[in-house]
Motif scaffolding. Structure first.
Motif, mmCIF file in Angstrom:
data_model
loop_
_atom_site.group_PDB
_atom_site.id
_atom_site.type_symbol
_atom_site.label_atom_id
_atom_site.label_comp_id
_atom_site.label_asym_id
_atom_site.label_seq_id
_atom_site.Cartn_x
_atom_site.Cartn_y
_atom_site.Cartn_z
ATOM 1 N N LYS A 364 2.978 -10.253 -13.653
ATOM 2 C CA LYS A 364 3.591 -10.845 -12.458
ATOM 3 C C LYS A 364 4.088 -9.758 -11.501
ATOM 4 C CE LYS A 364 6.424 -13.660 -14.637
ATOM 5 N NZ LYS A 364 7.466 -14.711 -14.830
ATOM 6 N N ILE A 365 4.655 -8.674 -12.056
ATOM 7 C CA ILE A 365 5.137 -7.574 -11.213
ATOM 8 C C ILE A 365 3.986 -6.942 -10.441
ATOM 9 C CG2 ILE A 365 6.096 -5.233 -11.253
ATOM 10 C CD1 ILE A 365 7.855 -6.148 -13.616
ATOM 11 N N GLU A 366 2.901 -6.624 -11.145
ATOM 12 C CA GLU A 366 1.764 -5.974 -10.498
ATOM 13 C C GLU A 366 1.056 -6.914 -9.525
ATOM 14 O OE1 GLU A 366 0.490 -2.660 -10.738
ATOM 15 O OE2 GLU A 366 2.555 -2.450 -11.434
ATOM 16 N N TYR A 367 0.992 -8.183 -9.891
ATOM 17 C CA TYR A 367 0.336 -9.181 -9.045
ATOM 18 C C TYR A 367 1.069 -9.351 -7.720
ATOM 19 C CZ TYR A 367 -2.095 -13.622 -8.013
ATOM 20 O OH TYR A 367 -2.851 -14.612 -7.452
ATOM 21 N N SER A 368 2.387 -9.247 -7.781
ATOM 22 C CA SER A 368 3.194 -9.428 -6.572
ATOM 23 C C SER A 368 3.011 -8.287 -5.580
ATOM 24 C CB SER A 368 4.673 -9.561 -6.935
ATOM 25 O OG SER A 368 5.187 -8.312 -7.408
ATOM 26 N N LYS A 369 2.536 -7.136 -6.063
ATOM 27 C CA LYS A 369 2.367 -5.964 -5.190
ATOM 28 C C LYS A 369 1.072 -6.016 -4.369
ATOM 29 C CE LYS A 369 4.594 -2.735 -8.445
ATOM 30 N NZ LYS A 369 4.357 -1.509 -9.248
ATOM 31 N N LEU A 370 0.134 -6.836 -4.814
ATOM 32 C CA LEU A 370 -1.227 -6.718 -4.288
ATOM 33 C C LEU A 370 -1.325 -6.923 -2.785
ATOM 34 C CD1 LEU A 370 -3.285 -8.427 -7.125
ATOM 35 C CD2 LEU A 370 -2.805 -6.004 -6.760
ATOM 36 N N ASN A 371 -0.668 -7.922 -2.273
ATOM 37 C CA ASN A 371 -0.763 -8.204 -0.846
ATOM 38 C C ASN A 371 0.342 -7.555 -0.025
ATOM 39 O OD1 ASN A 371 -3.133 -9.905 -0.849
ATOM 40 N ND2 ASN A 371 -1.896 -11.414 -1.938
ATOM 41 N N ASP A 372 1.145 -6.703 -0.710
ATOM 42 C CA ASP A 372 2.238 -6.021 -0.015
ATOM 43 C C ASP A 372 1.836 -4.639 0.488
ATOM 44 O OD1 ASP A 372 3.701 -8.206 -0.668
ATOM 45 O OD2 ASP A 372 4.811 -7.267 -2.299
ATOM 46 N N GLY A 373 0.602 -4.212 0.137
ATOM 47 C CA GLY A 373 0.153 -2.887 0.553
ATOM 48 C C GLY A 373 0.866 -1.771 -0.164
ATOM 49 N N ARG A 374 1.319 -2.049 -1.405
ATOM 50 C CA ARG A 374 2.068 -1.029 -2.140
ATOM 51 C C ARG A 374 1.188 -0.270 -3.134
ATOM 52 N NH1 ARG A 374 6.841 -3.932 -4.899
ATOM 53 N NH2 ARG A 374 5.683 -5.856 -4.601
ATOM 54 N N SER A 375 -0.088 -0.110 -2.844
ATOM 55 C CA SER A 375 -0.975 0.628 -3.734
ATOM 56 C C SER A 375 -0.753 2.129 -3.577
ATOM 57 C CB SER A 375 -2.445 0.291 -3.452
ATOM 58 O OG SER A 375 -2.770 0.626 -2.126
ATOM 59 N N VAL A 376 -1.076 2.877 -4.624
ATOM 60 C CA VAL A 376 -0.869 4.323 -4.632
ATOM 61 C C VAL A 376 -2.151 5.029 -4.205
ATOM 62 C CG1 VAL A 376 -0.322 6.323 -6.064
ATOM 63 C CG2 VAL A 376 0.839 4.135 -6.470
ATOM 64 N N GLU A 377 -2.063 5.877 -3.197
ATOM 65 C CA GLU A 377 -3.216 6.670 -2.762
ATOM 66 C C GLU A 377 -3.315 7.899 -3.651
ATOM 67 O OE1 GLU A 377 -6.442 7.665 -0.071
ATOM 68 O OE2 GLU A 377 -5.353 5.834 -0.563
ATOM 69 N N LEU A 378 -4.400 8.005 -4.419
ATOM 70 C CA LEU A 378 -4.530 9.109 -5.359
ATOM 71 C C LEU A 378 -4.806 10.430 -4.644
ATOM 72 C CD1 LEU A 378 -6.627 7.366 -8.156
ATOM 73 C CD2 LEU A 378 -4.189 7.899 -8.188
ATOM 74 N N TYR A 379 -5.719 10.403 -3.682
ATOM 75 C CA TYR A 379 -6.048 11.621 -2.942
ATOM 76 C C TYR A 379 -6.690 11.241 -1.613
ATOM 77 C CZ TYR A 379 -10.758 10.733 -4.843
ATOM 78 O OH TYR A 379 -11.955 10.154 -5.197
ATOM 79 N N ASN A 380 -6.701 12.197 -0.681
ATOM 80 C CA ASN A 380 -7.259 11.954 0.645
ATOM 81 C C ASN A 380 -8.720 12.391 0.717
ATOM 82 O OD1 ASN A 380 -4.773 11.029 1.730
ATOM 83 N ND2 ASN A 380 -4.092 13.152 1.985
ATOM 84 N N GLY A 381 -9.499 11.684 1.511
ATOM 85 C CA GLY A 381 -10.885 12.068 1.729
ATOM 86 C C GLY A 381 -11.758 11.860 0.511
ATOM 87 N N LYS A 382 -12.907 12.566 0.490
ATOM 88 C CA LYS A 382 -13.839 12.491 -0.626
ATOM 89 C C LYS A 382 -13.684 13.722 -1.502
ATOM 90 C CE LYS A 382 -17.976 10.955 -0.097
ATOM 91 N NZ LYS A 382 -19.385 10.809 0.336
ATOM 92 N N ALA A 383 -13.678 13.512 -2.807
ATOM 93 C CA ALA A 383 -13.475 14.620 -3.740
ATOM 94 C C ALA A 383 -14.591 15.655 -3.645
ATOM 95 C CB ALA A 383 -13.371 14.087 -5.166
ATOM 96 N N VAL A 384 -15.839 15.198 -3.459
ATOM 97 C CA VAL A 384 -16.938 16.170 -3.397
ATOM 98 C C VAL A 384 -16.771 17.116 -2.206
ATOM 99 C CG1 VAL A 384 -18.660 14.852 -4.690
ATOM 100 C CG2 VAL A 384 -18.375 14.423 -2.232
ATOM 101 N N ASP A 385 -16.272 16.601 -1.086
ATOM 102 C CA ASP A 385 -16.017 17.460 0.074
ATOM 103 C C ASP A 385 -14.857 18.410 -0.200
ATOM 104 O OD1 ASP A 385 -18.029 16.318 1.679
ATOM 105 O OD2 ASP A 385 -16.695 14.702 2.313
ATOM 106 N N ASN A 386 -13.812 17.874 -0.827
ATOM 107 C CA ASN A 386 -12.631 18.687 -1.126
ATOM 108 C C ASN A 386 -12.962 19.828 -2.089
ATOM 109 O OD1 ASN A 386 -11.178 16.877 0.472
ATOM 110 N ND2 ASN A 386 -10.494 15.658 -1.280
ATOM 111 N N ILE A 387 -13.739 19.511 -3.130
ATOM 112 C CA ILE A 387 -14.119 20.542 -4.105
ATOM 113 C C ILE A 387 -15.077 21.546 -3.475
ATOM 114 C CG2 ILE A 387 -15.261 20.960 -6.329
ATOM 115 C CD1 ILE A 387 -14.254 18.160 -7.186
ATOM 116 N N ALA A 388 -15.970 21.071 -2.615
ATOM 117 C CA ALA A 388 -16.894 21.971 -1.922
ATOM 118 C C ALA A 388 -16.140 23.023 -1.113
ATOM 119 C CB ALA A 388 -17.831 21.176 -1.016
ATOM 120 N N ARG A 389 -15.038 22.607 -0.503
ATOM 121 C CA ARG A 389 -14.238 23.565 0.266
ATOM 122 C C ARG A 389 -13.608 24.614 -0.644
ATOM 123 N NH1 ARG A 389 -13.158 18.941 3.543
ATOM 124 N NH2 ARG A 389 -11.364 18.328 2.261
ATOM 125 N N VAL A 390 -13.166 24.192 -1.836
ATOM 126 C CA VAL A 390 -12.581 25.142 -2.796
ATOM 127 C C VAL A 390 -13.643 26.147 -3.245
ATOM 128 C CG1 VAL A 390 -11.471 25.392 -5.046
ATOM 129 C CG2 VAL A 390 -10.893 23.446 -3.582
#
Length: 397
Positions: A364-390
């Motif tokens: 119920k706790i997790e379900y209530s978050k779904l439409n609230d926009g409270r999701s966690v952003e793990l990382y920005n952009g695409k990982a393949v691009d980010n690793i390519a830069r490294v």
């Protein structure tokens, strides 16, 4: 053209290396050293690869003899060729003999620890030298990948370790404590903070790149969820009493996996939720007792399954993070042998439970978050691009 060596042992790690190879193959001369089940996976992915059996420089009469003896206890399932198994195990055991100084001690260690004691550093050193490599890329897998990082460091060749999942104490700790990789690529800012707190690395040594495993999911971010009742996916797996790799790690809630299945079936029977059971691809279960739960076989496309549910329940499956990339809710089973080392709830990504009776409340706790926009952003952009830069940065130093 700069030469890259990508070492991939198998499991979820091969799903990191494969998209990265395709992204970089036209820019660099890449050799993929694929081991165990990574070999058939690379073949299916259209990726050329080599194995230990392709390198004469690591073969000796002694190593082949060792290898032939060791493969006698391996079932011939045709996933990996016998020749490759002989070469890999033989070279690895031969390196162990050299490390310990005698065959007797090596046999004793192998009997006690199994393949966990194999670290073919000498063999990887020879392979890297023969290929004249400019940069080594691995994940945090033990044995061959760890050996590649050790060899690269000794040869003063830059290296990148791409951390799998959120694992730190179960996979990355030894690498950062011993400064084995030039750069560490991690999934999130939270994990970067943990790495820095447990090492003497600088902030520039640890880069939040994300994982190529999740790139395609991030592009399919979901916004619509169920309104009638929660649709729950159980990313199922065995939850043993003791950890297979780490001695002394003991579960505090034995049988929680069975109790979770039973509770989800009960909640579905009462009409509170809809449930899909998704077994680990290497496990076979009899789900006949759970008549109110739908079963998703591993051959069914996981993305299609995730698109039909609202949240994931799991102990440590990567499916939980894949769900997060789609904006799904996540309930994590805590106090298992896995969460003792790494915890989705501990990383702030999930609502944790330690008893099956807590499931409904956590859902119920997790379900209530779904439409609230409270999701966690793990990382920005695409990982393949980010690793390519490294990679580009390291090769231009």
């Amino acid at each position: 053209m700069k030469k890259l060596l990508m070492v991939c042992y198998g499991g979820g790690h091969m799903k990191i290396i494969a998209p990265l190879y395709h992204h970089l193959k036209n820019e660099y001369d890449i050799t993929v050293l694929a081991l165990t089940i990574a070999q058939p996976f690379m073949s299916k992915s259209g990726i050329p690869y080599v194995g230990f059996n392709d390198f004469e420089c690591i073969k000796t009469n002694e190593s082949i003899t060792f290898g032939r003896e060791l493969v006698k206890n391996i079932p011939n399932d045709n996933v990996v060729s016998i020749a490759e198994s002989i070469s890999y195990l033989g070279a690895s055991f031969s390196d162990l003999v050299t490390e310990l100084g005698c065959v007797k001690l090596a046999h004793e260690k192998f009997i006690e620890e199994g393949r966990a004691c194999l670290l073919p550093t000498r063999s990887l050193t020879k392979i890297i030298k023969q290929l004249d490599i400019d940069l080594v890329v691995t994940t945090n897998s033990p044995r061959a990948e760890r050996a590649a990082l050790i060899a690269a460091k000794a040869l003063q060749i830059p290296s990148i370790c791409i951390n799998d999942n959120l694992g730190f104490f179960g996979g990355l700790l030894d690498i950062v404590e011993n400064n084995l990789a030039t750069k560490i690529c991690v999934l999130s800012e939270t994990l970067k903070g943990i790495v820095l707190n447990h090492s003497n690395l600088s902030s520039t040594d640890v880069v939040v790149t994300g994982s190529p495993v999740f790139d395609s999911l991030k592009e399919q971010c979901r916004t619509n969820f169920s309104t009638a009742k929660p649709k729950v996916l159980l990313a199922d797996d065995d939850l043993p009493k003791t950890h297979l790799r780490f001695k002394g790690v003991i579960a505090q809630n034995e049988n929680i996996d069975i109790e979770v299945r039973e509770e989800l079936n009960r909640l579905a029977k009462e009409g509170k939720i809809e449930v899909v059971f998704r077994p680990h691809p290497n496990r076979v279960y009899n789900y006949d007792a759970y008549e109110y739960c739908e079963i998703s076989k591993p051959v069914e496309d996981l993305n299609a399954v995730l698109a039909k549910v609202d949240l994931v329940v799991t102990a440590n499956s990567t499916v939980g993070l894949e769900g997060k990339c789609l904006g799904l809710g996540l309930v994590s089973i805590e106090k298992t042998v896995y969460s003792t080392l790494e915890s989705y709830a501990g990383y702030g990504l999930a609502t944790g439970i330690i008893e099956a009776s807590e499931l409904w409340g956590a859902i119920k706790i997790e379900y209530s978050k779904l439409n609230d926009g409270r999701s966690v952003e793990l990382y920005n952009g695409k990982a393949v691009d980010n690793i390519a830069r490294v990679i580009k940065e390291l090769l231009t130093l």
